[in-house]
Write a protein that holds these residues in place. Structure first.
Motif, PDB file in Angstrom:
ATOM      1  N   ASN A   1       0.864  -1.178   0.000  1.00  0.00           N
ATOM      2  CA  ASN A   1       0.000   0.000   0.000  1.00  0.00           C
ATOM      3  C   ASN A   1       0.905   1.234   0.000  1.00  0.00           C
ATOM      4  OD1 ASN A   1      -1.882   1.957   0.366  1.00  0.00           O
ATOM      5  ND2 ASN A   1      -2.719   1.149   2.275  1.00  0.00           N
ATOM      6  N   SER A   2       1.230   1.700  -1.216  1.00  0.00           N
ATOM      7  CA  SER A   2       2.138   2.851  -1.302  1.00  0.00           C
ATOM      8  C   SER A   2       1.858   3.593  -2.599  1.00  0.00           C
ATOM      9  CB  SER A   2       3.588   2.367  -1.307  1.00  0.00           C
ATOM     10  OG  SER A   2       3.889   1.797  -2.563  1.00  0.00           O
ATOM     11  N   THR A   3       2.392   4.775  -2.717  1.00  0.00           N
ATOM     12  CA  THR A   3       2.197   5.501  -3.974  1.00  0.00           C
ATOM     13  C   THR A   3       3.022   4.829  -5.077  1.00  0.00           C
ATOM     14  OG1 THR A   3       2.548   7.561  -5.176  1.00  0.00           O
ATOM     15  CG2 THR A   3       3.926   7.227  -3.214  1.00  0.00           C
ATOM     16  N   SER A   4       2.444   4.772  -6.264  1.00  0.00           N
ATOM     17  CA  SER A   4       3.151   4.156  -7.398  1.00  0.00           C
ATOM     18  C   SER A   4       4.279   5.046  -7.909  1.00  0.00           C
ATOM     19  CB  SER A   4       2.176   3.876  -8.542  1.00  0.00           C
ATOM     20  OG  SER A   4       1.125   3.093  -8.083  1.00  0.00           O
ATOM     21  N   GLU A   5       4.400   6.241  -7.353  1.00  0.00           N
ATOM     22  CA  GLU A   5       5.528   7.108  -7.757  1.00  0.00           C
ATOM     23  C   GLU A   5       6.842   6.595  -7.191  1.00  0.00           C
ATOM     24  OE1 GLU A   5       3.879  11.559  -7.529  1.00  0.00           O
ATOM     25  OE2 GLU A   5       3.496  10.306  -5.784  1.00  0.00           O
ATOM     26  N   SER A   6       6.767   5.888  -6.053  1.00  0.00           N
ATOM     27  CA  SER A   6       7.992   5.286  -5.517  1.00  0.00           C
ATOM     28  C   SER A   6       7.614   3.974  -4.838  1.00  0.00           C
ATOM     29  CB  SER A   6       8.698   6.233  -4.542  1.00  0.00           C
ATOM     30  OG  SER A   6       7.808   6.638  -3.547  1.00  0.00           O
TER      31      SER A   6
ATOM     32  N   PRO B 230     -13.061  11.175  -8.344  1.00  0.00           N
ATOM     33  CA  PRO B 230     -12.223  11.591  -7.208  1.00  0.00           C
ATOM     34  C   PRO B 230     -12.174  10.489  -6.140  1.00  0.00           C
ATOM     35  CG  PRO B 230     -14.311  12.801  -7.220  1.00  0.00           C
ATOM     36  CD  PRO B 230     -14.391  11.798  -8.318  1.00  0.00           C
ATOM     37  N   TYR B 231     -11.246   9.563  -6.315  1.00  0.00           N
ATOM     38  CA  TYR B 231     -11.211   8.345  -5.473  1.00  0.00           C
ATOM     39  C   TYR B 231     -11.025   8.639  -3.988  1.00  0.00           C
ATOM     40  CZ  TYR B 231     -11.005   5.687  -9.760  1.00  0.00           C
ATOM     41  OH  TYR B 231     -11.314   5.147 -10.980  1.00  0.00           O
ATOM     42  N   ALA B 232     -10.078   9.551  -3.656  1.00  0.00           N
ATOM     43  CA  ALA B 232      -9.801   9.774  -2.232  1.00  0.00           C
ATOM     44  C   ALA B 232     -11.047  10.288  -1.525  1.00  0.00           C
ATOM     45  CB  ALA B 232      -8.648  10.768  -2.078  1.00  0.00           C
TER      46      ALA B 232
ATOM     47  N   THR C 211      -1.545  -1.787 -15.263  1.00  0.00           N
ATOM     48  CA  THR C 211      -1.968  -0.640 -14.466  1.00  0.00           C
ATOM     49  C   THR C 211      -3.215   0.032 -15.022  1.00  0.00           C
ATOM     50  OG1 THR C 211      -1.322   1.488 -13.522  1.00  0.00           O
ATOM     51  CG2 THR C 211      -0.251   0.891 -15.575  1.00  0.00           C
ATOM     52  N   ASP C 212      -4.051   0.434 -14.109  1.00  0.00           N
ATOM     53  CA  ASP C 212      -5.338   1.071 -14.409  1.00  0.00           C
ATOM     54  C   ASP C 212      -5.327   2.403 -13.659  1.00  0.00           C
ATOM     55  OD1 ASP C 212      -8.024   1.575 -14.860  1.00  0.00           O
ATOM     56  OD2 ASP C 212      -8.769   0.042 -13.481  1.00  0.00           O
ATOM     57  N   PRO C 213      -4.567   3.383 -14.185  1.00  0.00           N
ATOM     58  CA  PRO C 213      -4.379   4.621 -13.415  1.00  0.00           C
ATOM     59  C   PRO C 213      -5.625   5.507 -13.432  1.00  0.00           C
ATOM     60  CG  PRO C 213      -3.270   4.780 -15.528  1.00  0.00           C
ATOM     61  CD  PRO C 213      -3.891   3.425 -15.492  1.00  0.00           C
ATOM     62  N   PRO C 214      -5.667   6.522 -12.571  1.00  0.00           N
ATOM     63  CA  PRO C 214      -6.804   7.452 -12.592  1.00  0.00           C
ATOM     64  C   PRO C 214      -6.863   8.177 -13.938  1.00  0.00           C
ATOM     65  CG  PRO C 214      -5.411   7.781 -10.658  1.00  0.00           C
ATOM     66  CD  PRO C 214      -4.650   6.896 -11.565  1.00  0.00           C
ATOM     67  N   PHE C 215      -8.068   8.364 -14.437  1.00  0.00           N
ATOM     68  CA  PHE C 215      -8.251   9.004 -15.758  1.00  0.00           C
ATOM     69  C   PHE C 215      -8.521  10.498 -15.585  1.00  0.00           C
ATOM     70  CE2 PHE C 215     -10.716   4.823 -16.652  1.00  0.00           C
ATOM     71  CZ  PHE C 215      -9.548   4.092 -16.730  1.00  0.00           C
ATOM     72  N   GLY C 216      -7.510  11.291 -15.323  1.00  0.00           N
ATOM     73  CA  GLY C 216      -7.695  12.737 -15.171  1.00  0.00           C
ATOM     74  C   GLY C 216      -8.628  13.060 -14.020  1.00  0.00           C
TER      75      GLY C 216
ATOM     76  N   ALA D  10      -2.178  14.414  -1.000  1.00  0.00           N
ATOM     77  CA  ALA D  10      -1.019  15.060  -1.625  1.00  0.00           C
ATOM     78  C   ALA D  10      -0.430  14.129  -2.686  1.00  0.00           C
ATOM     79  CB  ALA D  10       0.021  15.381  -0.568  1.00  0.00           C
ATOM     80  N   ARG D  11      -0.568  12.825  -2.483  1.00  0.00           N
ATOM     81  CA  ARG D  11       0.033  11.851  -3.408  1.00  0.00           C
ATOM     82  C   ARG D  11      -0.984  11.291  -4.395  1.00  0.00           C
ATOM     83  NH1 ARG D  11       3.783  13.828  -2.859  1.00  0.00           N
ATOM     84  NH2 ARG D  11       3.671  13.526  -5.061  1.00  0.00           N
ATOM     85  N   GLU D  12      -2.219  11.798  -4.366  1.00  0.00           N
ATOM     86  CA  GLU D  12      -3.223  11.273  -5.297  1.00  0.00           C
ATOM     87  C   GLU D  12      -2.982  11.835  -6.697  1.00  0.00           C
ATOM     88  OE1 GLU D  12      -7.947  10.362  -5.790  1.00  0.00           O
ATOM     89  OE2 GLU D  12      -7.458  12.157  -4.693  1.00  0.00           O
ATOM     90  N   VAL D  13      -2.883  10.947  -7.685  1.00  0.00           N
ATOM     91  CA  VAL D  13      -2.709  11.366  -9.081  1.00  0.00           C
ATOM     92  C   VAL D  13      -4.101  11.665  -9.622  1.00  0.00           C
ATOM     93  CG1 VAL D  13      -1.863  10.689 -11.349  1.00  0.00           C
ATOM     94  CG2 VAL D  13      -0.717   9.822  -9.304  1.00  0.00           C
ATOM     95  N   ILE D  14      -4.377  12.923  -9.882  1.00  0.00           N
ATOM     96  CA  ILE D  14      -5.735  13.315 -10.275  1.00  0.00           C
ATOM     97  C   ILE D  14      -5.735  14.737 -10.827  1.00  0.00           C
ATOM     98  CG2 ILE D  14      -6.315  14.268  -7.970  1.00  0.00           C
ATOM     99  CD1 ILE D  14      -9.129  13.012  -8.362  1.00  0.00           C
TER     100      ILE D  14
HETATM  101  C1  SAM Z   1      -8.989   3.673 -12.319  1.00  0.00           C
HETATM  102  S1  SAM Z   1      -8.735   3.372 -10.586  1.00  0.00           S
HETATM  103  C2  SAM Z   1      -8.252   1.715 -10.521  1.00  0.00           C
HETATM  104  C3  SAM Z   1      -9.370   0.845 -10.128  1.00  0.00           C
HETATM  105  C4  SAM Z   1      -8.964  -0.606  -9.964  1.00  0.00           C
HETATM  106  N1  SAM Z   1      -8.461  -1.162 -11.198  1.00  0.00           N
HETATM  107  C5  SAM Z   1     -10.178  -1.395  -9.482  1.00  0.00           C
HETATM  108  O1  SAM Z   1     -10.764  -2.118 -10.291  1.00  0.00           O
HETATM  109  O2  SAM Z   1     -10.549  -1.215  -8.329  1.00  0.00           O
HETATM  110  C6  SAM Z   1      -7.292   4.268 -10.233  1.00  0.00           C
HETATM  111  C7  SAM Z   1      -6.768   4.060  -8.814  1.00  0.00           C
HETATM  112  O3  SAM Z   1      -5.488   4.701  -8.662  1.00  0.00           O
HETATM  113  C8  SAM Z   1      -5.371   5.157  -7.323  1.00  0.00           C
HETATM  114  N2  SAM Z   1      -4.278   6.142  -7.187  1.00  0.00           N
HETATM  115  C9  SAM Z   1      -4.306   7.505  -7.289  1.00  0.00           C
HETATM  116  N3  SAM Z   1      -3.083   8.020  -7.062  1.00  0.00           N
HETATM  117  C10 SAM Z   1      -2.242   6.973  -6.818  1.00  0.00           C
HETATM  118  C11 SAM Z   1      -0.848   6.868  -6.521  1.00  0.00           C
HETATM  119  N4  SAM Z   1      -0.069   7.944  -6.435  1.00  0.00           N
HETATM  120  N5  SAM Z   1      -0.349   5.635  -6.337  1.00  0.00           N
HETATM  121  C12 SAM Z   1      -1.119   4.519  -6.429  1.00  0.00           C
HETATM  122  N6  SAM Z   1      -2.442   4.564  -6.715  1.00  0.00           N
HETATM  123  C13 SAM Z   1      -2.996   5.779  -6.908  1.00  0.00           C
HETATM  124  C14 SAM Z   1      -6.768   5.718  -7.063  1.00  0.00           C
HETATM  125  O4  SAM Z   1      -6.992   5.851  -5.673  1.00  0.00           O
HETATM  126  C15 SAM Z   1      -7.644   4.648  -7.714  1.00  0.00           C
HETATM  127  O5  SAM Z   1      -7.957   3.657  -6.799  1.00  0.00           O
END
Ligand code: SAM
Length: 449
Positions: free
Chosen positions: A235-240, A262-264, A253-258, A281-285
């Motif tokens: 459970n960590s940010t994918s940036e590191s 708003p997941y958080a 990977t299924d990253p946030p789409f812009g 602060a670490r949420e990619v959005i």
């Molecule tokens: C499109 S969703 C993925 C959903 C996932 N595939 C599922 O089926 O539950 C993108 C996810 O990336 C997470 N996310 C946002 N910033 C992140 C970060 N810095 N590192 C890791 N995950 C992050 C969001 O919280 C969200 O859960």
């Protein structure tokens, strides 16, 4: 139990429940207008303010909130299902619950609002427990109290079970919907991607629901039982990522789409039960409330792809699921992976069986998420077609079928551009307009003719 908010007649101030004013049975329907019982005027539901009330919340804090009353009770005796209007006994139970003490696991947690707050249905909602009836807040907290008595690995599995039910079914966001041809309301969970509370929220029986849900967990444990593979969740940010360089064969990977979801903000409904929320602060959005525009989003995505490149073996591959109707978001993605040294080997479209709620209701959305296969190979891309030429070709190739599924076509267009290393210069909206224009200009010749 179906609850109902209260309408205030704009002419005389009389209050009536949304249920009494608009729900008609046999056949089941909801009318847009009603006759006020007090002043006899015909009133559109949409013209009525919702009644508010000042009350004490589950922690005894004063709260100005929407007034809600119980409208309908559904139950089962043996195998027979029944429903009825509320009785004095139901009200007596609610009065008893109002005085009940909370279990010790009940979190008194502040919500942090971002993009999802609506002045209408979120009036007075400041805390996690404001999303629950007191009865269901107690039910949830009791399950957490009980789970706490188990050894850690069982406790965590039980928490996972309860939380897999919670955000969709345990809160006031659970709804009934009216479907054509159905003789009764259809019970449904919360709308995905938003924190919407309807005018007729439903209080489900959490104990029954979690018991039913446990079947899926039991089935999965049966499937996995005896497996010798190991799964490690970081459970960590994918940036590191806490992974060694060149240690990974394949990334999916299924990253946030812009700005799409708003997941958080959404995930607070589950995370507060665990006592730890997402570090925004670490949420990619892309999020105005977090002061993150496409530029900031692109920079964070670039850090993620940089770290993917670090951990991936030189011959490793990465699949990215992505979707956006906005060309600037696609450009941010393409720049992020290109900066990290990735190129697109192949593209495809992930044909999801059910579109998410957001995809169905957004005015411009993309159906079928594009899939990109990335590698670290340096591929020579010949300079050539512009993205508008590619758009015209994709539309021409689809011929008369282009209008039947323009969203899928946009995904194909995006995939082609990325595979050829071209900038995406067209939003979904402009692309659909082009497809419509092509269709109205007569039969479309095939691209290779
Ligand atoms: C499109 S969703 C993925 C959903 C996932 N595939 C599922 O089926 O539950 C993108 C996810 O990336 C997470 N996310 C946002 N910033 C992140 C970060 N810095 N590192 C890791 N995950 C992050 C969001 O919280 C969200 O859960």
């Amino acid at each position: 139990m179906i609850w109902s908010e209260m309408l205030v007649c704009p002419h005389c101030g009389n209050e009536v429940s949304l249920w009494d004013a608009s729900v008609k049975t046999k056949p089941l329907s909801m009318s847009d207008t009603f006759r006020c019982k007090s002043c006899r005027t015909q009133v559109p539901v949409g013209a009525c303010e919702r009644a508010l009330e000042s009350s004490l919340d589950a922690f005894g804090r004063k709260q100005l909130t929407k007034k809600r009353v119980i409208a309908r009770v559904h139950g089962r005796t043996g195998s027979a299902k029944w429903q009825r209007p509320p009785t004095p006994e139901d009200h007596a139970v609610l009065a008893r619950i109002a005085k009940a003490k909370l279990p010790k696991s009940a979190p008194n947690a502040d919500l942090v609002w971002g993009e999802l707050r609506r002045t209408g249905y979120h009036v007075g909602i400041e805390k996690l427990h404001h999303f629950y009836t007191k009865r269901n807040f107690i039910a949830m907290a009791t399950l957490f109290d009980l789970a706490a008595d188990f050894p850690e690995h069982v406790r965590d599995a039980l928490r996972l079970l309860v939380l897999s039910y919670n955000s969709s079914h345990s809160t006031l966001m659970t709804r009934v919907v009216l479907k054509k041809g159905q003789s009764d309301f259809v019970l449904t969970g919360s709308q995905s991607g938003v924190l919407y509370i309807s005018g007729l929220p439903v209080e489900k029986n959490i104990l029954e629901g979690v018991r039913r849900k446990s079947k899926a967990f039991i089935d999965s444990f049966h499937l996995l039982h005896g497996s010798r593979s190991t799964v490690v969740v970081h459970n960590s940010t994918s940036e590191s990522m806490p992974l060694k360089p060149h240690s990974v064969d394949y990334v999916f990977t299924d990253p946030p789409f812009g700005a799409y979801i708003p997941y958080a903000e959404l995930n607070q409904i589950n995370e507060h039960w665990l006592g730890k929320t997402t570090d925004r602060a670490r949420e990619v959005i892309v999020s105005p409330s977090q002061s993150k525009g496409v530029l900031e989003y692109g920079a964070m995505m670039a850090s993620v792809f940089k770290d993917i490149s670090r951990v991936l073996k030189p011959e490793g591959l990465a699949t990215v699921v992505f979707h956006s109707a906005h060309s600037e978001v696609w450009r941010a993605l393409a720049q992020a992976y290109a900066t990290a040294g990735f190129t697109v080997e192949a593209t495809s479209v992930l044909d999801k069986i059910q579109a998410s709620f957001k995809q169905v209701v957004s005015t411009v959305s993309v159906k079928g998420d594009p899939l990109l296969l990335l590698s670290k190979r340096r591929l020579d891309r010949a300079v050539g077609k512009t993205s508008s030429k590619i758009a015209a070709e994709v539309i021409r190739d689809a011929g008369n079928g282009s209008l039947s599924d323009p969203q899928l076509l946009y995904s194909q267009f995006v995939g082609k551009c990325l595979q050829l290393g071209r900038d995406i210069e067209m939003d979904a909206k402009a692309f659909y307009a082009l497809a419509r224009a092509e269709a109205s200009s007569g039969p479309m010749p095939s691209a290779d003719r």
